[in-house]
Scaffold this motif. Structure first.
Motif, PDB file in Angstrom:
ATOM      1  N   ILE A   1      46.050  82.049 -16.827  1.00 54.53           N
ATOM      2  CA  ILE A   1      46.487  82.966 -15.637  1.00 54.53           C
ATOM      3  C   ILE A   1      47.239  81.892 -14.533  1.00 54.53           C
ATOM      4  O   ILE A   1      48.543  82.844 -13.449  1.00 54.53           O
ATOM      5  CB  ILE A   1      45.137  83.278 -15.169  1.00 54.53           C
ATOM      6  N   THR A   2      47.267  80.259 -14.557  1.00 49.09           N
ATOM      7  CA  THR A   2      48.443  80.123 -13.702  1.00 49.09           C
ATOM      8  C   THR A   2      49.953  80.165 -14.454  1.00 49.09           C
ATOM      9  O   THR A   2      50.623  79.906 -13.917  1.00 49.09           O
ATOM     10  CB  THR A   2      47.676  78.807 -14.481  1.00 49.09           C
ATOM     11  N   GLY A   3      49.865  80.822 -15.802  1.00 45.84           N
ATOM     12  CA  GLY A   3      51.438  81.049 -16.391  1.00 45.84           C
ATOM     13  C   GLY A   3      51.756  80.729 -17.215  1.00 45.84           C
ATOM     14  O   GLY A   3      52.450  80.846 -17.872  1.00 45.84           O
TER      15      GLY A   3
ATOM     16  N   SER B   1      49.179  84.921 -19.143  1.00 47.28           N
ATOM     17  CA  SER B   1      48.957  85.899 -17.882  1.00 47.28           C
ATOM     18  C   SER B   1      49.252  87.419 -17.165  1.00 47.28           C
ATOM     19  O   SER B   1      49.932  88.075 -18.073  1.00 47.28           O
ATOM     20  CB  SER B   1      49.527  86.038 -16.442  1.00 47.28           C
ATOM     21  N   THR B   2      48.581  88.553 -17.536  1.00 44.10           N
ATOM     22  CA  THR B   2      48.843  89.874 -17.342  1.00 44.10           C
ATOM     23  C   THR B   2      49.301  90.645 -15.898  1.00 44.10           C
ATOM     24  O   THR B   2      50.176  91.185 -16.387  1.00 44.10           O
ATOM     25  CB  THR B   2      47.486  90.737 -17.237  1.00 44.10           C
TER      26      THR B   2
ATOM     27  N   ARG C   1      41.736  81.067 -20.645  1.00 43.59           N
ATOM     28  CA  ARG C   1      42.052  81.847 -19.662  1.00 43.59           C
ATOM     29  C   ARG C   1      42.975  81.761 -18.767  1.00 43.59           C
ATOM     30  O   ARG C   1      43.543  82.080 -18.025  1.00 43.59           O
ATOM     31  CB  ARG C   1      40.445  82.461 -19.543  1.00 43.59           C
TER      32      ARG C   1
END
Length: 156
Positions: A28-30, A50-51, A24
């Motif tokens: 998030i970092t891409g 990532s959302t 996760r």
């Protein structure tokens, strides 16, 4: 000598379960994490991504509108039409028509996401609505943000 660069991480479902927190953080970092089901080789892969990146992608999908009907003695109603989703709203004022449109697109979004396999089938002509409706679904609980997202025209 050539050097191979690893762009995407492919993990099994078991590895993902064991390392979800770390994966996760990477997402998030891409970094896109591709989940592959080793036990069911015929199943398609899925991604953790990532959302924020998905939101950014969806922001390129702009809503456009037209006012096909203005009040006349027969109907007395305004109609607003969204070109991308074919959703409309009607009301005695433009503001009422836009509120009706918001209610209608929320209802359609609910129906769409309740039956994704149907709407996302290759032959469904509404398949292209997904990215627009994802924008709606993202802010369905916050009407002010939803109104911003929809970029409705002025009710002059």
């Amino acid at each position: 000598m050539t050097r191979r660069v690893s762009i995407m991480t492919i993990v099994s479902i078991k590895q993902a379960k064991d390392n979800l927190t770390r994966l996760r953080r990477e997402a998030i970092t891409g970094k896109e994490i591709i989940l592959s089901d080793a036990k069911r080789k015929d199943e398609p892969d899925a991604s953790l991504i990532s959302t924020a990146l998905l939101d950014e992608l969806c922001e390129t999908m702009k809503f456009t509108y037209k006012w096909p009907d203005n009040p006349d003695k027969k109907t007395g109603l305004y109609s607003i039409w969204n070109n991308e989703t074919n959703i409309y709203g009607t009301g005695p004022t433009k503001a009422d028509a836009m509120n009706d449109f918001i209610d209608n697109i929320l209802d359609y979004t609910q129906a769409f996401f309740d039956d994704l396999p149907y709407y996302l089938s290759k032959n469904n002509p509404n398949r292209s609505h997904y990215w627009y409706l994802r924008r709606v679904a993202r802010f369905s609980e916050d009407r002010d943000k939803l109104v911003q997202t929809l970029e409705l025209p002025e009710a002059n």
